[in-house]
Scaffold this active site. Structure first.
Site, PDB file in Angstrom:
ATOM      1  N   GLY A  29     -67.572  85.086 -30.829  1.00  0.00           N
ATOM      2  CA  GLY A  29     -68.060  86.045 -31.827  1.00  0.00           C
ATOM      3  C   GLY A  29     -68.178  87.428 -31.219  1.00  0.00           C
ATOM      4  O   GLY A  29     -67.606  87.704 -30.153  1.00  0.00           O
ATOM      5  N   ALA A  86     -74.982  83.284 -33.432  1.00  0.00           N
ATOM      6  CA  ALA A  86     -75.244  82.399 -34.581  1.00  0.00           C
ATOM      7  C   ALA A  86     -75.105  83.215 -35.864  1.00  0.00           C
ATOM      8  O   ALA A  86     -75.205  84.440 -35.849  1.00  0.00           O
ATOM      9  CB  ALA A  86     -76.639  81.797 -34.503  1.00  0.00           C
ATOM     10  N   GLY A  98     -70.422  79.065 -36.856  1.00  0.00           N
ATOM     11  CA  GLY A  98     -69.071  78.785 -37.336  1.00  0.00           C
ATOM     12  C   GLY A  98     -68.503  79.878 -38.211  1.00  0.00           C
ATOM     13  O   GLY A  98     -67.382  79.787 -38.681  1.00  0.00           O
ATOM     14  N   GLY A 100     -67.415  82.470 -37.165  1.00  0.00           N
ATOM     15  CA  GLY A 100     -66.222  82.902 -36.425  1.00  0.00           C
ATOM     16  C   GLY A 100     -65.195  81.796 -36.276  1.00  0.00           C
ATOM     17  O   GLY A 100     -64.174  81.958 -35.605  1.00  0.00           O
ATOM     18  N   GLU A 106     -67.867  75.198 -29.622  1.00  0.00           N
ATOM     19  CA  GLU A 106     -69.208  75.740 -29.368  1.00  0.00           C
ATOM     20  C   GLU A 106     -70.236  74.614 -29.339  1.00  0.00           C
ATOM     21  O   GLU A 106     -71.114  74.563 -28.471  1.00  0.00           O
ATOM     22  CB  GLU A 106     -69.590  76.743 -30.454  1.00  0.00           C
ATOM     23  CG  GLU A 106     -68.846  78.050 -30.377  1.00  0.00           C
ATOM     24  CD  GLU A 106     -69.156  78.970 -31.542  1.00  0.00           C
ATOM     25  OE1 GLU A 106     -69.546  78.464 -32.623  1.00  0.00           O
ATOM     26  OE2 GLU A 106     -69.026  80.197 -31.371  1.00  0.00           O
ATOM     27  N   LYS A 124     -80.180  88.038 -38.403  1.00  0.00           N
ATOM     28  CA  LYS A 124     -79.914  86.588 -38.407  1.00  0.00           C
ATOM     29  C   LYS A 124     -81.213  85.773 -38.388  1.00  0.00           C
ATOM     30  O   LYS A 124     -81.196  84.550 -38.456  1.00  0.00           O
ATOM     31  CB  LYS A 124     -79.060  86.202 -37.194  1.00  0.00           C
ATOM     32  CG  LYS A 124     -77.841  87.061 -36.905  1.00  0.00           C
ATOM     33  CD  LYS A 124     -76.780  86.956 -37.968  1.00  0.00           C
ATOM     34  CE  LYS A 124     -75.495  87.695 -37.602  1.00  0.00           C
ATOM     35  NZ  LYS A 124     -74.670  87.021 -36.613  1.00  0.00           N
TER      36      LYS A 124
END
Ligand code: DER
Length: 231
Positions: A29, A86, A98, A100, A106, A124
Site C-alpha cells: 500500500g 489497513a 485488501g 490494495g 499480507e 482509518k
C-alpha cells in the site's frame, strides 16, 4: 495533509519496534512506503542487518529499491515483526485489509509474525468496521469459481458481492497470486469471527481481508503529525 500523519505513524512504529538482526515483514500500500524509508534511513547509520519479507510484488520492489536484504518465507518462516497498512481498524483493532489487493500474502506474513503493527492515517481509526470504509470486505477467490462464490456470499450473508474490475487493464483485477477479488459490501454490524468462518467455508474462497485478533498495536497519524497508538 494525509502524508504528514502517515509519515509520523510510520516513523514511530519503526523506531519503537524494528531492532537489529530481525526478520521484518513488509506490507503493501502507500503508508508502508514511509516505513521502508525510515528503515532504510536507520540502516544507513546503524547497520540493522535485517531480512525483509515482502507481501506483494510492490513490497518486493520497495525492499530492493531501498537496498534492504530481501528474504522469503522459505528461508525465514518465523518473522519477528510485521508492519502493514489497513483500510479500517475497529475498536478491538480488528482490520479490514485488501484495498490494495494484496491481502492473501499480507495475511500469511502477518500470521507468521510474532507481532503485527498497523500504520495508517487517523481516517482509518473506526469504532466498527464499515463506518468509514465503504468498499466492503476484499475476498481473494479462484477465478473459475468467482460466480458461484458471489451467489453463495449473497445467499449466506446478504449484501453485495462485487467482482473487482481493473482500471488500468481490461477485465477483472488479477492478484499477485493469479486470482480474482470480490468486494463484499455488507450492511449492519456483523459477528466478524462468524462471517470470516462462513466466507472461508465457501469452496473457491482462498482468503479474506478480515484480520481478526492478529494486531499487536495500531499507530494512527493525525494531520498535524501527532500519533495515536491503540493496542
Ligand atoms: O491492501 C491492504 O491491505 C493495504 O495495506 C492497504 O489497504 C492500506 O493501504 P494504504 O496504506 O495505502 O492506505
Amino acid at each position: 495533509a494525509g502524508q504528514v500523519g502517515k509519515i509520523a505513524a510510520a516513523n514511530q512504529a519503526v523506531d519503537e519496534n524494528v531492532k537489529p538482526g530481525q526478520i521484518v515483514g513488509i506490507g503493501s500500500g502507500s503508508t508502508i512506503v514511509f516505513a521502508v524509508k525510515r528503515i532504510a534511513e536507520r540502516n544507513q547509520s546503524e547497520k540493522l542487518n535485517l531480512i525483509c519479507i515482502p507481501t506483494s510484488f510492490q513490497a518486493r520492489q520497495l525492499i530492493q529499491d531501498y537496498g534492504l536484504a530481501l528474504g522469503s518465507l522459505e528461508t525465514s518462516p518465523e518473522i519477528d515483526v510485521a508492519i502493514d497498512g489497513a483500510d479500517e481498524v475497529d475498536a478491538n483493532i480488528n482490520l479490514i485489509k485488501g484495498g490494495g489487493g494484496c491481502l492473501m500474502q499480507e495475511k500469511i506474513i502477518a500470521s507468521c509474525a510474532k507481532e503485527l503493527f498497523i500504520i495508517a492515517d487517523d481516517r482509518k481509526d473506526s469504532v466498527a468496521l464499515g463506518t468509514s470504509w465503504k468498499k466492503g470486505v476484499p475476498i481473494e477467490v479462484l477465478p473459475m469459481a468467482y460466480r458461484p462464490v458471489q451467489l453463495r456470499i449473497e445467499q449466506v450473508l446478504g449484501g453485495q458481492a462485487k467482482l473487482r474490475m481493473a482500471s488500468n487493464k481490461a477485465g477483472p483485477v488479477v492478484t499477485d497470486n493469479g486470482n480474482f477479488l470480490i468486494d463484499w459490501v455488507f450492511d449492519g454490524v456483523q459477528n466478524w469471527e462468524q462471517v470470516d468462518m462462513q466466507l472461508k467455508n465457501i469452496p473457491g474462497v482462498i482468503e479474506t481481508g478480515l484480520f481478526l485478533n492478529m494486531t499487536k498495536a495500531a499507530y494512527f497519524g493525525t494531520p498535524d503529525g501527532k500519533v495515536i497508538v491503540r493496542t
